[in-house]
Enzyme design. Structure first.
Site, PDB file in Angstrom:
ATOM      1  N   HIS A  34     -17.082  30.758   1.247  1.00 26.17           N
ATOM      2  CA  HIS A  34     -17.879  29.561   0.948  1.00 26.17           C
ATOM      3  C   HIS A  34     -17.077  28.283   1.224  1.00 26.17           C
ATOM      4  O   HIS A  34     -17.519  27.400   1.968  1.00 26.17           O
ATOM      5  CB  HIS A  34     -18.321  29.612  -0.523  1.00 26.17           C
ATOM      6  CG  HIS A  34     -19.183  28.457  -0.948  1.00 26.17           C
ATOM      7  ND1 HIS A  34     -20.556  28.541  -1.025  1.00 26.17           N
ATOM      8  CD2 HIS A  34     -18.863  27.200  -1.326  1.00 26.17           C
ATOM      9  CE1 HIS A  34     -21.044  27.371  -1.428  1.00 26.17           C
ATOM     10  NE2 HIS A  34     -20.028  26.529  -1.617  1.00 26.17           N
ATOM     11  N   GLU A  35     -15.896  28.203   0.634  1.00 19.13           N
ATOM     12  CA  GLU A  35     -15.104  26.975   0.789  1.00 19.13           C
ATOM     13  C   GLU A  35     -14.624  26.806   2.228  1.00 19.13           C
ATOM     14  O   GLU A  35     -14.494  25.680   2.716  1.00 19.13           O
ATOM     15  CB  GLU A  35     -13.913  26.963  -0.180  1.00 19.13           C
ATOM     16  CG  GLU A  35     -14.307  26.982  -1.677  1.00 19.13           C
ATOM     17  CD  GLU A  35     -15.308  25.905  -2.084  1.00 19.13           C
ATOM     18  OE1 GLU A  35     -15.309  24.815  -1.479  1.00 19.13           O
ATOM     19  OE2 GLU A  35     -16.115  26.150  -3.005  1.00 19.13           O
TER      20      GLU A  35
ATOM     21  N   HIS B 170     -17.272  24.948   4.104  1.00 18.39           N
ATOM     22  CA  HIS B 170     -17.152  23.493   3.908  1.00 18.39           C
ATOM     23  C   HIS B 170     -16.010  22.943   4.765  1.00 18.39           C
ATOM     24  O   HIS B 170     -16.124  21.886   5.383  1.00 18.39           O
ATOM     25  CB  HIS B 170     -16.831  23.181   2.438  1.00 18.39           C
ATOM     26  CG  HIS B 170     -18.002  23.284   1.503  1.00 18.39           C
ATOM     27  ND1 HIS B 170     -19.136  22.535   1.661  1.00 18.39           N
ATOM     28  CD2 HIS B 170     -18.204  24.024   0.371  1.00 18.39           C
ATOM     29  CE1 HIS B 170     -19.995  22.812   0.667  1.00 18.39           C
ATOM     30  NE2 HIS B 170     -19.455  23.713  -0.123  1.00 18.39           N
TER      31      HIS B 170
ATOM     32  N   GLU C 293     -23.515  21.843   2.087  1.00 20.84           N
ATOM     33  CA  GLU C 293     -23.817  23.125   1.458  1.00 20.84           C
ATOM     34  C   GLU C 293     -24.451  24.078   2.474  1.00 20.84           C
ATOM     35  O   GLU C 293     -24.278  25.287   2.374  1.00 20.84           O
ATOM     36  CB  GLU C 293     -24.733  22.885   0.252  1.00 20.84           C
ATOM     37  CG  GLU C 293     -24.653  23.931  -0.835  1.00 20.84           C
ATOM     38  CD  GLU C 293     -23.278  24.098  -1.477  1.00 20.84           C
ATOM     39  OE1 GLU C 293     -22.429  23.181  -1.374  1.00 20.84           O
ATOM     40  OE2 GLU C 293     -23.053  25.157  -2.085  1.00 20.84           O
TER      41      GLU C 293
END
Ligand code: ZN
Length: 501
Positions: free
Chosen positions: A264-265, A268, A294
């Protein structure tokens, strides 16, 4: 004009340097700082942000922006120069419209409110935060009123993180999505739940971390311009386009925690690492909006990282890393486990199918509160009622209900949640466009090749930074307006196969 633009850029880069220094202090606070440093660090952070605010709201910047207006208007909308001036002006107007006295009142109230919440949540004591939350609502309304001319009182609050999006269109999108999701959740949860016990064994942390790093290296996260450290609440932070860091956390008894938060990170971070280097230090050297940001964390975490194709490549490697734990678990069983759908109380633990119902509910409550249709004291009951009807279970206490997220206790009421679901919606639409342009992407994912997908995202989305709004990006990239259709189709097809409906 060229000289004025250079002068504006120089001043903006100085402001950015102060923010980046504050970000580094914050990163250190969240990773390695001993607890004894907390008080001074809080002061240092607020000193830096005050100086940055003063520098940014200097009349000289306002004057430069005024002087540059004819130049901006003479340039194409999507030129780098016009975009830089436009985004700088938007940020500037936002910063000068709220009086310093209000900003100070808001932030001192919020620090009391946050403090009260950290005690109230473990004590399950909504009554103790009620007066704070009532005051936050009042301050949120006052904040919105510094930006007159809105169609809905939540619009200026939403513009803080999702500039260009408004209640009217979001409400419409979310209503349609909710109508599709509620029956889908019922269809799935009426069936026996997936068995995820294979994920809840002992997984030594060092191997978990090494595996996660190997995965994101393959996805395209650039370790020459980034690194990963441990924290309590994972986040991505950027000190410059050459230094975009991620943090993660782990649970030794749950394989999901570190792995999926790392992916997830890194989503980003790949977005920020993909921004054009010559934007460095300027207001367009950042992701477009929280929703678009997101969309990238979710695209990599869910559409890629929770797909069958992805695990066709990575599962044998994961089995080799954890032979005792996973040697006898089939790919199919593992795939079902990581995509388990269940009715659960906590938003951050929710699966892909139920997650957006948690978000849409909070978004609707923000509107009800701001419009005065719901009183803060009635929020816990309203929460239980809506939760029961949408998700099908009832929280037994406020700790796992209205007290669970820090957002309303640490910021305004309004604009806090929509980005999560907007991101999910965009992620599927963007993936569709990527695969349409490069039909080989799904088979490449099965072979552990991500360069085409990553390259397409970089070319179409990442490189532009904050030049365009979310709607402009979606139009440019997908050729159409933001739509829930690709996302619903994605969920129906993936979970229809998993749960046979
Ligand atoms: Zn995120």
């Amino acid at each position: 004009m060229e000289a004025k633009l250079q002068e504006l850029k120089k001043r903006l880069i100085e402001v950015n340097d102060l923010h980046a220094s504050a970000a580094l202090l914050y990163w250190d606070q969240s990773t390695y700082m001993p607890s004894g440093g907390a008080e001074a660090r809080g002061r240092q952070l607020s000193t830096l942000s005050e100086i940055a605010h003063q520098k940014f709201t200097d009349d000289a910047i306002g004057k430069l922006l005024d002087d540059l207006r004819p130049y901006e208007e003479s340039l194409p909308y999507d030129s780098d120069e016009a975009s830089l001036i436009r985004v700088a002006r938007r940020d500037y107007e936002h910063a000068v419209k709220m009086p310093a006295s209000f900003v100070a009142e808001f932030s001192s109230h919020i620090s009391l409110s946050y403090n009260a919440w950290t005690r109230a949540r473990p004590d399950n004591d909504f009554a103790s935060v009620l007066p704070y939350l009532e005051k936050t609502l009042e301050l949120s309304r006052r904040k919105a009123d510094f930006f007159p001319g809105y169609a809905h009182i939540a619009d200026p609050l939403i513009a803080d993180s999702d500039y260009g999006m408004e209640v009217a269109s979001i409400r419409e999108l979310f209503r349609g999505l909710r109508e599709q999701l509620v029956p889908l959740v019922h269809q799935i949860t009426d069936q026996p739940p997936a068995d995820d016990s294979c994920l809840q064994q002992h997984y030594p942390v060092d191997q978990q971390i090494a595996f996660g790093l190997d995965v994101i290296k393959r996805l395209g996260y650039d370790f020459e311009r980034g690194r990963q450290d441990m924290t309590h609440h994972p986040f991505m932070t950027k000190f410059s386009l050459g230094d975009v860091r991620i943090t993660t956390r782990f649970k030794e008894d749950d394989l999901r925690e570190a792995l999926f938060s790392t992916i997830h990170e890194s989503g980003h971070a790949m977005y920020e690492q993909g921004i054009r280097m010559d934007f460095e230090g300027t207001p367009i050297a950042r992701g477009a909006t929280s929703g678009v940001h997101e969309s990238q964390s979710r695209l990599w975490e869910n559409l890629v990282g929770r797909s069958r194709g992805f695990w066709q490549f990575f599962y044998p490697k994961l089995q080799a890393t954890f032979p005792q734990q996973l040697g006898d678990v089939s790919l199919d069983a593992f795939y079902r486990a990581i995509n388990k759908v269940e009715r659960s109380l906590i938003r951050t633990d929710a699966d892909e199918v139920t997650y957006n119902l948690h978000v849409i509910m909070r978004f609707d409550f923000e509107l009800d509160l701001l419009e005065g249709r719901l009183a803060v004291r009635d929020l816990p009951d309203a929460w239980r009622e809506r939760f029961t009807s949408d998700i099908g279970i009832t929280p037994t206490d406020d700790r796992d209900g209205v007290l669970q997220d820090m957002h309303w206790y640490s910021d305004a009421i309004g604009g806090q949640f929509q980005g999560y679901t907007l991101g999910n919606i965009m992620s599927a639409q963007l993936m569709d466009a990527a695969v349409k342009a490069n039909p080989a992407i799904p088979s490449e994912i099965q072979s552990g090749e991500f360069a085409t997908l990553h390259g397409w995202l970089k070319e179409n989305l990442y490189q532009h930074g904050a030049k365009f709004t979310a709607s402009e990006l979606m139009e440019r990239v997908t050729g159409g307006a933001l739509s829930t259709e690709p996302y619903v189709r994605y969920l129906r097809s993936k979970y229809g196969e998993l749960y046979q409906f």
